[in-house]
Scaffold this motif. Structure first.
Motif, PDB file in Angstrom:
ATOM      1  N   PHE A 290      43.052  27.582 -25.161  1.00  9.42           N
ATOM      2  CA  PHE A 290      42.840  26.385 -25.979  1.00  9.42           C
ATOM      3  C   PHE A 290      41.765  25.446 -25.417  1.00  9.42           C
ATOM      4  O   PHE A 290      40.880  24.993 -26.155  1.00  9.42           O
ATOM      5  CB  PHE A 290      44.157  25.629 -26.174  1.00  9.42           C
ATOM      6  CG  PHE A 290      45.101  26.308 -27.112  1.00  9.42           C
ATOM      7  CD1 PHE A 290      44.904  26.249 -28.487  1.00  9.42           C
ATOM      8  CD2 PHE A 290      46.190  27.014 -26.631  1.00  9.42           C
ATOM      9  CE1 PHE A 290      45.768  26.889 -29.364  1.00  9.42           C
ATOM     10  CE2 PHE A 290      47.066  27.651 -27.489  1.00  9.42           C
ATOM     11  CZ  PHE A 290      46.860  27.590 -28.868  1.00  9.42           C
ATOM     12  N   PRO A 291      41.802  25.108 -24.118  1.00  6.25           N
ATOM     13  CA  PRO A 291      40.756  24.208 -23.598  1.00  6.25           C
ATOM     14  C   PRO A 291      39.353  24.777 -23.754  1.00  6.25           C
ATOM     15  O   PRO A 291      38.413  24.054 -24.108  1.00  6.25           O
ATOM     16  CB  PRO A 291      41.134  24.040 -22.119  1.00  6.25           C
ATOM     17  CG  PRO A 291      42.586  24.367 -22.055  1.00  6.25           C
ATOM     18  CD  PRO A 291      42.796  25.434 -23.081  1.00  6.25           C
ATOM     19  N   ALA A 292      39.209  26.081 -23.490  1.00  2.00           N
ATOM     20  CA  ALA A 292      37.890  26.711 -23.618  1.00  2.00           C
ATOM     21  C   ALA A 292      37.419  26.697 -25.063  1.00  2.00           C
ATOM     22  O   ALA A 292      36.230  26.495 -25.347  1.00  2.00           O
ATOM     23  CB  ALA A 292      37.941  28.140 -23.091  1.00  2.00           C
ATOM     24  N   LEU A 293      38.358  26.876 -26.003  1.00  2.00           N
ATOM     25  CA  LEU A 293      37.983  26.863 -27.415  1.00  2.00           C
ATOM     26  C   LEU A 293      37.537  25.478 -27.867  1.00  2.00           C
ATOM     27  O   LEU A 293      36.595  25.340 -28.648  1.00  2.00           O
ATOM     28  CB  LEU A 293      39.170  27.337 -28.262  1.00  2.00           C
ATOM     29  CG  LEU A 293      39.450  28.842 -28.190  1.00  2.00           C
ATOM     30  CD1 LEU A 293      40.808  29.166 -28.787  1.00  2.00           C
ATOM     31  CD2 LEU A 293      38.358  29.623 -28.913  1.00  2.00           C
ATOM     32  N   VAL A 294      38.221  24.442 -27.378  1.00  2.00           N
ATOM     33  CA  VAL A 294      37.824  23.075 -27.720  1.00  2.00           C
ATOM     34  C   VAL A 294      36.412  22.797 -27.193  1.00  2.00           C
ATOM     35  O   VAL A 294      35.562  22.249 -27.903  1.00  2.00           O
ATOM     36  CB  VAL A 294      38.826  22.055 -27.155  1.00  2.00           C
ATOM     37  CG1 VAL A 294      38.301  20.628 -27.332  1.00  2.00           C
ATOM     38  CG2 VAL A 294      40.176  22.199 -27.856  1.00  2.00           C
ATOM     39  N   LEU A 295      36.142  23.195 -25.948  1.00  2.00           N
ATOM     40  CA  LEU A 295      34.823  22.971 -25.358  1.00  2.00           C
ATOM     41  C   LEU A 295      33.753  23.804 -26.059  1.00  2.00           C
ATOM     42  O   LEU A 295      32.633  23.326 -26.293  1.00  2.00           O
ATOM     43  CB  LEU A 295      34.858  23.305 -23.863  1.00  2.00           C
ATOM     44  CG  LEU A 295      35.660  22.350 -22.980  1.00  2.00           C
ATOM     45  CD1 LEU A 295      35.713  22.877 -21.551  1.00  2.00           C
ATOM     46  CD2 LEU A 295      35.052  20.953 -23.016  1.00  2.00           C
ATOM     47  N   TRP A 296      34.098  25.032 -26.388  1.00  2.00           N
ATOM     48  CA  TRP A 296      33.160  25.899 -27.097  1.00  2.00           C
ATOM     49  C   TRP A 296      32.794  25.293 -28.454  1.00  2.00           C
ATOM     50  O   TRP A 296      31.610  25.175 -28.807  1.00  2.00           O
ATOM     51  CB  TRP A 296      33.777  27.293 -27.252  1.00  2.00           C
ATOM     52  CG  TRP A 296      33.096  28.199 -28.227  1.00  2.00           C
ATOM     53  CD1 TRP A 296      31.819  28.102 -28.721  1.00  2.00           C
ATOM     54  CD2 TRP A 296      33.675  29.356 -28.840  1.00  2.00           C
ATOM     55  NE1 TRP A 296      31.568  29.141 -29.600  1.00  2.00           N
ATOM     56  CE2 TRP A 296      32.687  29.910 -29.691  1.00  2.00           C
ATOM     57  CE3 TRP A 296      34.926  29.982 -28.743  1.00  2.00           C
ATOM     58  CZ2 TRP A 296      32.930  31.054 -30.450  1.00  2.00           C
ATOM     59  CZ3 TRP A 296      35.157  31.126 -29.499  1.00  2.00           C
ATOM     60  CH2 TRP A 296      34.166  31.655 -30.336  1.00  2.00           C
TER      61      TRP A 296
END
Length: 407
Positions: A290-296
């Protein structure tokens, strides 16, 4: 501000229309008695029409009043969507998607330029961010709702909603949009020169590579999460929302950062670095991505605000043409990224490795951006584009003066 919000509504409708069709492919194929692969060509037709129309029409008709072109292009876009909702066959469907793509390409380029010209220069980044946020919101909020409506009332109902939203924006702009400052007619030589302009090409090239890495990978997010984290296709929705929420935050927050700092070169480099790290981390995080997807999502959508800001600061005779080329690069990058990812999977590449390939493409974009910035710094060019140097120096001042003349 009412005018800006109407432009945003048009961008929202465009974002919804551009991406909702991918989620409707199985339903459309069953209704028209064709295969999913053939129905999928409507996405290709829309994308190609968008990519070709943006620089071609915006360049050839640069002497025409922008207000007239904005309203006309939104009308063509709305007409195309109405024809899509009525399409009795695959052939009519493909033709209607081409019509909608032409209108979308022209409207996208002109609406961003119009938004920037309708506000003081100090608020230009915010205006660009709002229009970009409208498009990202259409993708993030509209697509899931559009797919849900299609499941309950059929895919044609979704297309009628898209048509209705376009009609509302069209009527509002026809009533309230005042004249937008027109650029001088662009000679053929100047239009062609934009294709080889050493200030334009690196910026557009970075946008293309970022779109390949971001939007191309997004198409295959479900199999990537399934392979990397065991996330079933029925459970992908929260991850899509995480990416989308990041996209909204990135596109909206990028504008104030541009306005406050003016450091577009630094901002673009930072955003690209975040994109590289976020995509590279996806296979390692798996179900906890989830965090990586938000940043992406944030990086992918935020990038275009400083990119557009740089292109709008070019010489007046190339500003809109350069912006249209950039919009074309985004859609071509999305198509190329999806196509290459599909070929890679068909060739047997494990899905969990796709993010690493995407991160490598994004890293290539970062290298191109830094190389271009170094070349401009060495040449000491002044007033060619806003990203040539940070504000405060002679080049930053020249870029700001050029920006005033660009719109």
């Amino acid at each position: 501000m009412r005018k800006i919000w109407l432009l945003i509504l048009g961008a929202f409708t465009l974002g919804l229309d551009a991406y909702v069709m991918a989620g409707l492919l199985p339903v459309v194929a069953r209704d028209l008695g064709t295969t999913v692969s053939l129905a999928g060509q409507m996405v290709t037709v829309f994308t190609l029409a968008y990519a070709v129309s943006a620089p071609l029409v915006a360049g050839l008709m640069s002497g025409v009043r922008p207000r007239m072109l904005i309203i006309a292009s939104l009308g063509v876009f709305t007409l195309g969507n109405g024809l899509t909702a009525l399409a009795p066959s695959l052939a009519v469907l493909l033709a209607s998607r081409a019509v909608a793509g032409v209108g979308a390409g022209v409207y996208s380029a002109l609406s961003t330029a119009a938004a920037a010209s309708l506000v003081p220069e100090r608020r230009r980044g915010r205006a660009l961010a709002l229009v970009m946020g409208g498009m990202s919101s259409g993708t993030v909020l509209g697509v899931p709702l559009g797919v849900l409506l299609a499941e309950r009332s059929g895919w044609r109902a979704t297309m009628w909603v898209v048509t209705g939203l376009g009609a509302i924006a069209l009527m509002g702009l026809a009533v309230w949009l005042t004249q937008v400052p027109a650029e001088p007619p662009v000679p053929v030589r100047a239009r062609l020169a934009a294709l080889t302009d050493r200030a334009v090409l690196p910026v557009v090239g970075v946008s293309f590579l970022a779109a390949v890495a971001s939007l191309g990978l997004y198409t295959y997010l479900a199999p990537v999460l399934s392979a990397a984290g065991g996330v079933g296709e029925a459970c992908v929705a929260p991850y899509l929302w995480a990416w989308g929420i990041g996209g909204i935050l990135g596109s909206v927050l990028a504008g104030p950062l541009v306005d406050r700092t003016g450091r577009v070169v630094t901002l673009v480099a930072g955003v690209l670095l975040v994109l590289v790290l976020a995509e590279a981390a996806l296979p390692l995080l798996g179900a906890a991505a989830f965090p990586a997807l938000v940043l992406w999502g944030a990086a992918g959508w935020a990038l275009q605000v400083p990119q557009q800001h740089r292109l709008l600061a070019l010489r007046a005779e190339r500003g809109t043409v350069a912006l249209a080329l950039n919009n074309s690069a985004l859609y071509l990058g999305s198509a190329v990224g999806s196509g290459l990812a599909g070929l890679a999977l068909a060739a047997g590449l494990p899905a969990q490795r796709l993010p690493w390939l995407a991160a490598a493409v994004a890293a290539a974009g970062l290298v191109l951006h830094l190389a271009g910035a170094r070349v401009r710094a060495r040449r000491g060019a002044t007033g060619t584009e806003s990203g040539g140097a940070e504000p405060g120096g002679a080049e930053g001042e020249g870029a700001r003066k050029a920006a005033c003349g660009a719109v």
